[in-house]
Design an enzyme around this catalytic site. Structure first.
Site, PDB file in Angstrom:
ATOM      1  N   HIS A 116      21.897  16.835  70.603  1.00 32.98           N
ATOM      2  CA  HIS A 116      22.257  17.884  70.585  1.00 32.98           C
ATOM      3  C   HIS A 116      20.896  18.702  69.939  1.00 32.98           C
ATOM      4  O   HIS A 116      20.180  20.133  70.622  1.00 32.98           O
ATOM      5  CB  HIS A 116      23.428  18.149  70.192  1.00 32.98           C
ATOM      6  CG  HIS A 116      23.301  19.546  69.497  1.00 32.98           C
ATOM      7  ND1 HIS A 116      23.986  20.753  70.148  1.00 32.98           N
ATOM      8  CD2 HIS A 116      24.258  19.526  68.574  1.00 32.98           C
ATOM      9  CE1 HIS A 116      24.454  21.739  69.207  1.00 32.98           C
ATOM     10  NE2 HIS A 116      24.158  20.788  67.929  1.00 32.98           N
ATOM     11  N   HIS A 140      18.817  20.315  61.691  1.00 25.49           N
ATOM     12  CA  HIS A 140      19.774  20.608  61.692  1.00 25.49           C
ATOM     13  C   HIS A 140      21.536  20.579  61.025  1.00 25.49           C
ATOM     14  O   HIS A 140      22.239  21.173  59.900  1.00 25.49           O
ATOM     15  CB  HIS A 140      20.563  23.003  62.596  1.00 25.49           C
ATOM     16  CG  HIS A 140      21.219  21.781  63.684  1.00 25.49           C
ATOM     17  ND1 HIS A 140      20.832  21.770  64.602  1.00 25.49           N
ATOM     18  CD2 HIS A 140      22.388  22.162  64.007  1.00 25.49           C
ATOM     19  CE1 HIS A 140      21.466  21.346  65.851  1.00 25.49           C
ATOM     20  NE2 HIS A 140      22.259  21.720  64.892  1.00 25.49           N
ATOM     21  N   GLU A 144      24.860  17.999  56.789  1.00 27.68           N
ATOM     22  CA  GLU A 144      26.100  18.932  57.113  1.00 27.68           C
ATOM     23  C   GLU A 144      27.047  17.145  57.338  1.00 27.68           C
ATOM     24  O   GLU A 144      27.786  16.741  56.496  1.00 27.68           O
ATOM     25  CB  GLU A 144      26.045  19.283  58.112  1.00 27.68           C
ATOM     26  CG  GLU A 144      27.998  19.871  58.429  1.00 27.68           C
ATOM     27  CD  GLU A 144      28.150  20.616  59.392  1.00 27.68           C
ATOM     28  OE1 GLU A 144      29.557  21.546  59.787  1.00 27.68           O
ATOM     29  OE2 GLU A 144      26.915  21.350  59.218  1.00 27.68           O
ATOM     30  N   ASP A 145      26.184  16.170  58.362  1.00 28.25           N
ATOM     31  CA  ASP A 145      26.704  15.545  58.830  1.00 28.25           C
ATOM     32  C   ASP A 145      26.059  13.564  58.812  1.00 28.25           C
ATOM     33  O   ASP A 145      27.132  12.511  59.327  1.00 28.25           O
ATOM     34  CB  ASP A 145      26.797  15.494  60.778  1.00 28.25           C
ATOM     35  CG  ASP A 145      27.735  16.492  61.454  1.00 28.25           C
ATOM     36  OD1 ASP A 145      28.488  16.992  59.826  1.00 28.25           O
ATOM     37  OD2 ASP A 145      27.233  17.085  61.544  1.00 28.25           O
ATOM     38  N   ASP A 207      21.411  27.313  67.958  1.00 27.10           N
ATOM     39  CA  ASP A 207      22.964  25.254  67.817  1.00 27.10           C
ATOM     40  C   ASP A 207      24.058  25.967  68.698  1.00 27.10           C
ATOM     41  O   ASP A 207      24.826  25.506  69.802  1.00 27.10           O
ATOM     42  CB  ASP A 207      22.649  25.731  66.622  1.00 27.10           C
ATOM     43  CG  ASP A 207      24.305  24.625  66.981  1.00 27.10           C
ATOM     44  OD1 ASP A 207      24.340  23.915  67.197  1.00 27.10           O
ATOM     45  OD2 ASP A 207      24.687  25.083  65.604  1.00 27.10           O
ATOM     46  N   ASP A 327      28.347  49.834  90.235  1.00 31.68           N
ATOM     47  CA  ASP A 327      27.370  49.340  89.654  1.00 31.68           C
ATOM     48  C   ASP A 327      27.332  48.097  89.419  1.00 31.68           C
ATOM     49  O   ASP A 327      27.228  47.542  88.255  1.00 31.68           O
ATOM     50  CB  ASP A 327      27.522  50.296  88.523  1.00 31.68           C
ATOM     51  CG  ASP A 327      28.067  50.440  87.749  1.00 31.68           C
ATOM     52  OD1 ASP A 327      29.497  49.810  87.823  1.00 31.68           O
ATOM     53  OD2 ASP A 327      27.753  50.523  86.995  1.00 31.68           O
TER      54      ASP A 327
END
Length: 793
Positions: A116, A140, A144-145, A207, A327
């Site tokens: 990812h 990134h 956080e993880d 992301d 259109d």
């Protein structure tokens, strides 16, 4: 055969992987393991020390399961030719670090999670973002993880990269009462980070785009939630920054996952139409190419389908079926200069007849996001409308990539493009909104208002152009110049005519703002302003300048609610209040009361909660407040236990407003409504508008009563049927003023009657007795046939 080191690392057991906080894990499938921080750092250090040849080359084990495949960044490296060799070397190190940090983590699809960040970095590379952005894209999620820290990133990759990564990190350590509150605070944090550095949102959009592209692997409930969040927040941001390719893709992907059945139906309809209309499209392209060739104009002519979401939106807005959306196709003409844009327009208008009112010149006046093109709709073969967009190659680059086009990031660079300057100005306005907003949800509400899809262009008296959202008012214009100008605004002149502040602006209007140093914002302004900046500034002014008024009103509302619950305020201890504040999230009792007055909290809700907390404490001990507790010392002597209603006497200032839909006056039966962020609104009991709101939102209504002493006058509307004749208006006005009444406004009905006319007055009276005196005076006037007190529906 022994696996290479990184391959072994992905085959390690869950017990070796680090614990991960929630966040981007919406799209993660992470083993539930305990965190061994020291062990993790040791593994990372070992991995970074190894040779990286297998990390940067092609995958050598395609037959292995997804979880055990080696991830290559060959595709990413092939897109980084615009960077220097030392920058590419740093990017490789960032990949190694991220790969090691995400050890043992997998996506729902079963792929290693590192796939990812690599995909996000590749998308950033297509925009030619700088090395710091690519490194931030690769890392990134590490804070956080994976438990990595900002200090660790600063040490390895420098401050700028670490700050970008931190800006991309969601909140995970704070406690929130609800998912909505947590989401709003996360978005506030993200908006503030992108206001400081626009690269944050570019990486964030990359992301989100990759997450949306791989949303099939996520459970249905999460698909719908992520899709709704994308269409509501991320797609408008992409549009606001001019990233139209990403904007269109996010719209279509959100449509696909939020309404899968409708998406498939329209997708099939477009496929069928593609075959039916192929001949017509080719005929248009051939005719246009021949016309340009005859005029010796070199163009790049392309046809494209409109997105499925835009087709669906048009069907929904115009209440038509697919066959009536003619259109579906649009044609793009790319030329080399602005002069050639207008030449191409003339050639097309000579070839096909233009539709009246369907021409837009976004070259002379670009859109807010910097988009420039000529748009024209022509009547093509068989009477089918055909849209053409004419632009230069530079305009096309901006139209597709917006603020990311020709990216060259420099801190405070004076040579930023016009598009980047526009984006910078909008991002800076977010800081103003943040400063004026009371809480994250209110901030998010204001930002959503500013993520508008269309605009109206107006001028200052000196000829400077300003863009505002469609539907914006003259007061929005004043606030767009400066908050102080809006706060002190008393009148506006539009094209030389003095008009109300609520007047809606039209393209080309010239607006002049009249101010007064003694003027202050009115809570009623919130009912008609359109922009987030105006709403935030008004609410901030009301909250700060009228804090004491709101505090007193909030205290009164809470005391009333406590009495209705049968709660003795003398039993509320400091401990009970601390528990309540922990539950509400307010910092002080005063803040809790102000939030009640502004409609952010229900007084009944807090009273019930206090009762529960008292029951848990035990009320039999007849506990008393200490000297610092204002409920007993300040409120209890003032208001009796028996009184249930809030007393109003007209002296409350802007915390209480008497609504113009019914113009309540002393003597009328009244009721109060707590509008969110707008204080207490007073209506008459029989007000049609109030009755409609009461049926929809009964929890926000409170009982109110008039006080014994009223020290102000109130507005009333009267409709007076009079006979036709000379001097009638003067005689009727004299009858009103003879009752010691001030006339605020007068108008006459447009409907023509042969023998009578209806004159409408707005007057000021002190109460119903005063109004009765005025009406008696009018009925004694021989010119008057009928007098009626009126209300707006």
């Amino acid at each position: 055969m022994e696996l290479p080191l990184s391959l072994k690392s992905r085959a390690t057991s869950a017990s070796e992987s680090s614990s991960v906080v929630s966040g981007q894990a919406d799209l993660l499938d992470i083993p539930n393991a305990s965190e061994v921080q020291a062990g993790k750092k040791s593994i990372i250090a070992t991995l970074l020390a190894q040779s990286s040849r297998h990390l940067f080359g092609p995958t050598s084990a395609p037959t292995l399961p997804l979880k055990h495949q080696v991830v290559s960044i060959e595709g990413l490296l092939s897109k980084l030719s615009y960077l220097k060799p030392d920058e590419i070397s740093q990017i490789k190190k960032a990949f190694q670090y991220s790969d090691a940090a995400h050890l043992g983590q997998y996506r729902h699809s079963g792929e290693p999670y590192i796939t990812h960040p690599v995909a996000v970095a590749e998308l950033c590379a297509t925009w030619k973002l700088d090395a710091a952005s690519i490194m931030a894209a690769l890392m990134h999620d590490v804070i956080e993880d994976t438990g990595s820290t900002k200090a660790e990133l600063v040490e390895r990759f420098g401050t700028k990269v670490a700050e970008l990564v931190e800006g991309l990190t969601k909140l995970d350590k704070l406690e929130f009462q609800s998912h909505a509150e947590a989401q709003a605070e996360s978005f506030r944090k993200m908006f503030m980070a992108m206001a400081r550095d626009v690269r944050v949102i570019l990486v964030k959009l990359a992301d989100r785009t990759h997450n949306m592209r791989t949303l099939d692997a996520v459970p249905m409930e999460k698909r719908r939630r992520v899709a709704a969040e994308t269409i509501e927040i991320y797609a408008p941001i992409a549009h606001r920054l001019g990233l139209n390719l990403i904007y269109r893709e996010l719209q279509d992907l959100s449509f696909r996952y939020s309404m899968p059945m409708r998406f498939r139906v329209i997708e099939q309809a477009v496929k069928r139409a593609r075959g039916n209309r192929k001949e017509m499209v080719e005929k248009i392209l051939q005719s246009a190419r021949m016309a340009f060739a005859k005029s010796d104009l070199v163009v790049d002519l392309q046809g494209r389908e409109k997105t499925l979401f835009s087709i669906y939106s048009k069907m929904r807005a115009k209440h038509v079926n697919f066959s009536q959306v003619l259109d579906v196709y649009a044609f793009r003409v790319t030329v080399s200069s602005i002069d050639e844009c207008y030449r191409a327009l003339g050639i097309l208008h000579a070839l096909f007849k233009p539709m009246p009112g369907k021409f837009k010149d976004y070259i002379a006046i670009p859109k807010l996001n910097g988009y420039q093109s000529l748009h024209t709709t022509l009547i093509g073969p068989s009477g089918v409308p055909v849209e053409f967009q004419i632009r230069t190659s530079d305009m096309h680059a901006v139209a597709e990539a917006g603020v990311a086009a020709h990216w060259a990031y420099k801190d405070g660079a004076p040579d930023m493009s016009e598009v980047q300057n526009r984006a910078h100005q909008w991002l800076q306005s977010l800081i103003d909104i943040q400063d004026s907003s009371g809480d994250p949800q209110e901030f998010l509400e204001h930002v959503k208002i500013d993520l508008f899809p269309d605009a109206v262009y107006v001028f200052t008296p000196k000829g400077h152009i300003r863009a505002l959202p469609r539907g914006a008012t003259a007061l929005d214009f004043a606030y767009s110049i400066h908050s102080d100008l809006g706060n002190t605004c008393v009148a506006v002149k539009i094209n030389g005519l003095q008009l109300p502040l609520r007047s809606e602006l039209k393209n080309g209007d010239i607006i002049e703002v009249v101010t007064s140093a003694s003027s202050q914002p009115n809570p009623g302004w919130l009912a008609f302003v359109r922009t987030g900046k105006a709403r935030a500034a008004i609410r901030h002014s009301l909250k700060t300048k009228h804090y004491s008024e709101s505090l007193q009103l909030g205290e009164r509302l809470l005391m009333s609610a406590l009495r209705q619950q049968g709660v003795d305020a003398a039993l509320l201890t400091t401990e009970v209040w601390e528990k309540l504040l922990h539950w509400t999230g307010d910092k002080t009792r005063e803040e809790a009361c102000v939030n009640i007055a502004l409609g952010r909290r229900s007084p009944q809700e807090l009273a019930i909660r206090l009762k529960i907390l008292l029951d848990e404490e035990g009320t039999g001990d007849q506990m008393r407040l200490d000297s610092a507790d204002w409920v007993a010392t300040q409120l209890e002597p003032t208001y009796s236990h028996q009184r249930q209603a809030i007393i109003v006497d007209g002296r409350e200032g802007n915390s209480i407003s008497f609504q113009s839909c019914c113009h309540p006056i002393p003597g009328d039966n009244i009721i109060g409504y707590l509008g969110k962020g707008e204080g207490l609104h007073i209506h008459t009991n029989d007000c049609p508008h109030a009755l409609r709101m009461l049926s929809k939102d009964g929890d926000k209504w409170v009982e109110v009563e008039w006080g014994k002493e009223i020290n102000r006058e109130f507005e009333v509307d009267l409709a007076i049927d009079t006979r036709q004749g000379k001097g009638v208006l003067a005689r009727v006005a004299s009858s009103i003023t003879s009752a010691d009444t001030n006339i605020l406004n007068v108008s006459m009905d447009d409907r023509y009657k042969e023998d009578s006319v209806v004159i409408r007055f707005t007057i000021q009276v002190s109460d119903r007795l005063h109004l009765s005196k005025v009406m008696r005076n009018l009925r004694s006037n021989h010119d008057v046939m009928r007098v009626t007190r009126t209300r707006s529906e």
